[in-house]
Design an enzyme around this catalytic site. Structure first.
Site, mmCIF file in Angstrom:
data_model
loop_
_atom_site.group_PDB
_atom_site.id
_atom_site.type_symbol
_atom_site.label_atom_id
_atom_site.label_comp_id
_atom_site.label_asym_id
_atom_site.label_seq_id
_atom_site.Cartn_x
_atom_site.Cartn_y
_atom_site.Cartn_z
ATOM 1 N N GLY A 154 -8.431 3.879 3.627
ATOM 2 C CA GLY A 154 -8.141 2.677 2.856
ATOM 3 C C GLY A 154 -9.126 2.345 1.765
ATOM 4 C CG ASP A 184 -1.545 2.424 6.529
ATOM 5 O OD1 ASP A 184 -1.751 3.564 6.991
ATOM 6 O OD2 ASP A 184 -1.890 2.090 5.377
ATOM 7 C CG ASP A 220 -1.821 1.183 1.303
ATOM 8 O OD1 ASP A 220 -2.359 1.578 0.260
ATOM 9 O OD2 ASP A 220 -1.978 1.732 2.410
ATOM 10 C CB SER A 224 -4.971 7.311 -3.554
ATOM 11 O OG SER A 224 -4.822 8.628 -4.043
ATOM 12 C CG ASP A 247 -1.940 7.256 0.519
ATOM 13 O OD1 ASP A 247 -0.943 7.627 -0.123
ATOM 14 O OD2 ASP A 247 -3.107 7.407 0.101
ATOM 15 N NE ARG A 268 -10.707 10.640 -5.503
ATOM 16 C CZ ARG A 268 -10.508 11.099 -6.740
ATOM 17 N NH1 ARG A 268 -11.351 11.924 -7.292
ATOM 18 N NH2 ARG A 268 -9.447 10.698 -7.436
ATOM 19 C CG ASN A 282 -4.539 12.029 -5.676
ATOM 20 O OD1 ASN A 282 -4.643 12.784 -6.623
ATOM 21 N ND2 ASN A 282 -5.445 11.951 -4.722
#
Length: 246
Positions: A56, A192, A12, A134, A14, A59, A136
């Site tokens: 997690g 996480d 992952d 994401s 972020d 969006r 992003n």
């Protein structure tokens, strides 16, 4: 940890490789609190809401989950909706604008311990992928200077294009493993978020590692983590030397 037992590592982004959680949290808080204020709702969006309903998830799923928690019904709209639209997709796109502004203004640096592990795995020829909800993710990887470590990046846009269900479904992790040419029983998932750990557990991966950046080790274990660490530095193989980074 003996990485020779595994064929690939699926990260992952972020909260695992980069500390972007705060950027996301601030962007979500700004968007949702502006939205609630405009409706005259005096109950503010909080960090607790982020961890319960948004963290997690893809969006638009995060938007739906939070709105449902407040009993607010909006039409879904489409991913092409203008950020000003009062739709699920419109709100999600609005948040993305806030995120982009913060990333451009403040930048982002990877966790040093994560870079140490990335260096060690690259030295050993272990193929690596990013699996992030994401859209992003490519911009964050570029801003953090770590894009070159990863053979494939499965982000929210890829999931939409491929028709993959988001976390806690295992689809995006399984897709990343296939892209790396390995099966689930040879790959390690590093996450996480509770939803991400559940995705790894549901995919029957060889090992699911929870990275406790504040969610809590017990919550990660309850979600299916086989091992919980507080930093990826703990997973660097013995004998590894300090890397120079990407």
């Amino acid at each position: 940890m003996d990485w020779s037992d595994y064929e690939a590592a699926l990260f992952d982004l972020d909260g695992v490789v980069t500390p972007t959680a705060e950027v996301h949290m601030h962007a979500w808080a700004k968007m949702f609190n502006d939205f609630l204020a405009a409706r005259g709702d005096q109950s503010p969006y909080t960090d607790e809401d982020y961890f319960h309903y948004v963290d997690g998830k893809p969006r638009y799923d995060g938007v739906r989950s939070f709105l449902a928690s407040r009993g607010i019904a909006l039409p879904d709209g489409t991913p092409d909706d203008d950020p000003s639209a009062e739709t699920v997709c419109g709100l999600g796109n609005r948040k993305n604008g806030y995120f982009g502004q913060v990333l451009a203004e403040e930048g982002i640096a990877p966790y040093p311990g994560s870079v140490r592990l990335l260096d060690a795995l690259r030295d050993r020829g272990v193929p690596m992928a990013i699996v992030s909800s994401s859209r992003n993710a490519p911009d964050v990887l570029a801003a953090a200077g770590v894009a070159d470590y990863f053979r494939t990046v499965v982000h929210g846009g890829v999931a939409a294009e491929q028709g993959l269900d988001g976390k806690p479904a295992p689809d995006t992790f399984l897709y990343a493993a296939r892209e790396l040419g390995v099966t689930a029983d040879g790959a390690v998932v590093l996450e996480d978020a509770v939803s991400g750990v559940r995705a790894g557990a549901a995919g029957a991966f060889a090992l699911v590692i929870g990275v406790d950046r504040g969610v809590g080790a017990d919550h990660l274990r309850d979600a299916g983590a086989d091992l919980v660490v507080s930093d990826l530095d703990e997973l660097v193989p013995a004998g590894s030397t300090e890397g120079a980074g990407a």
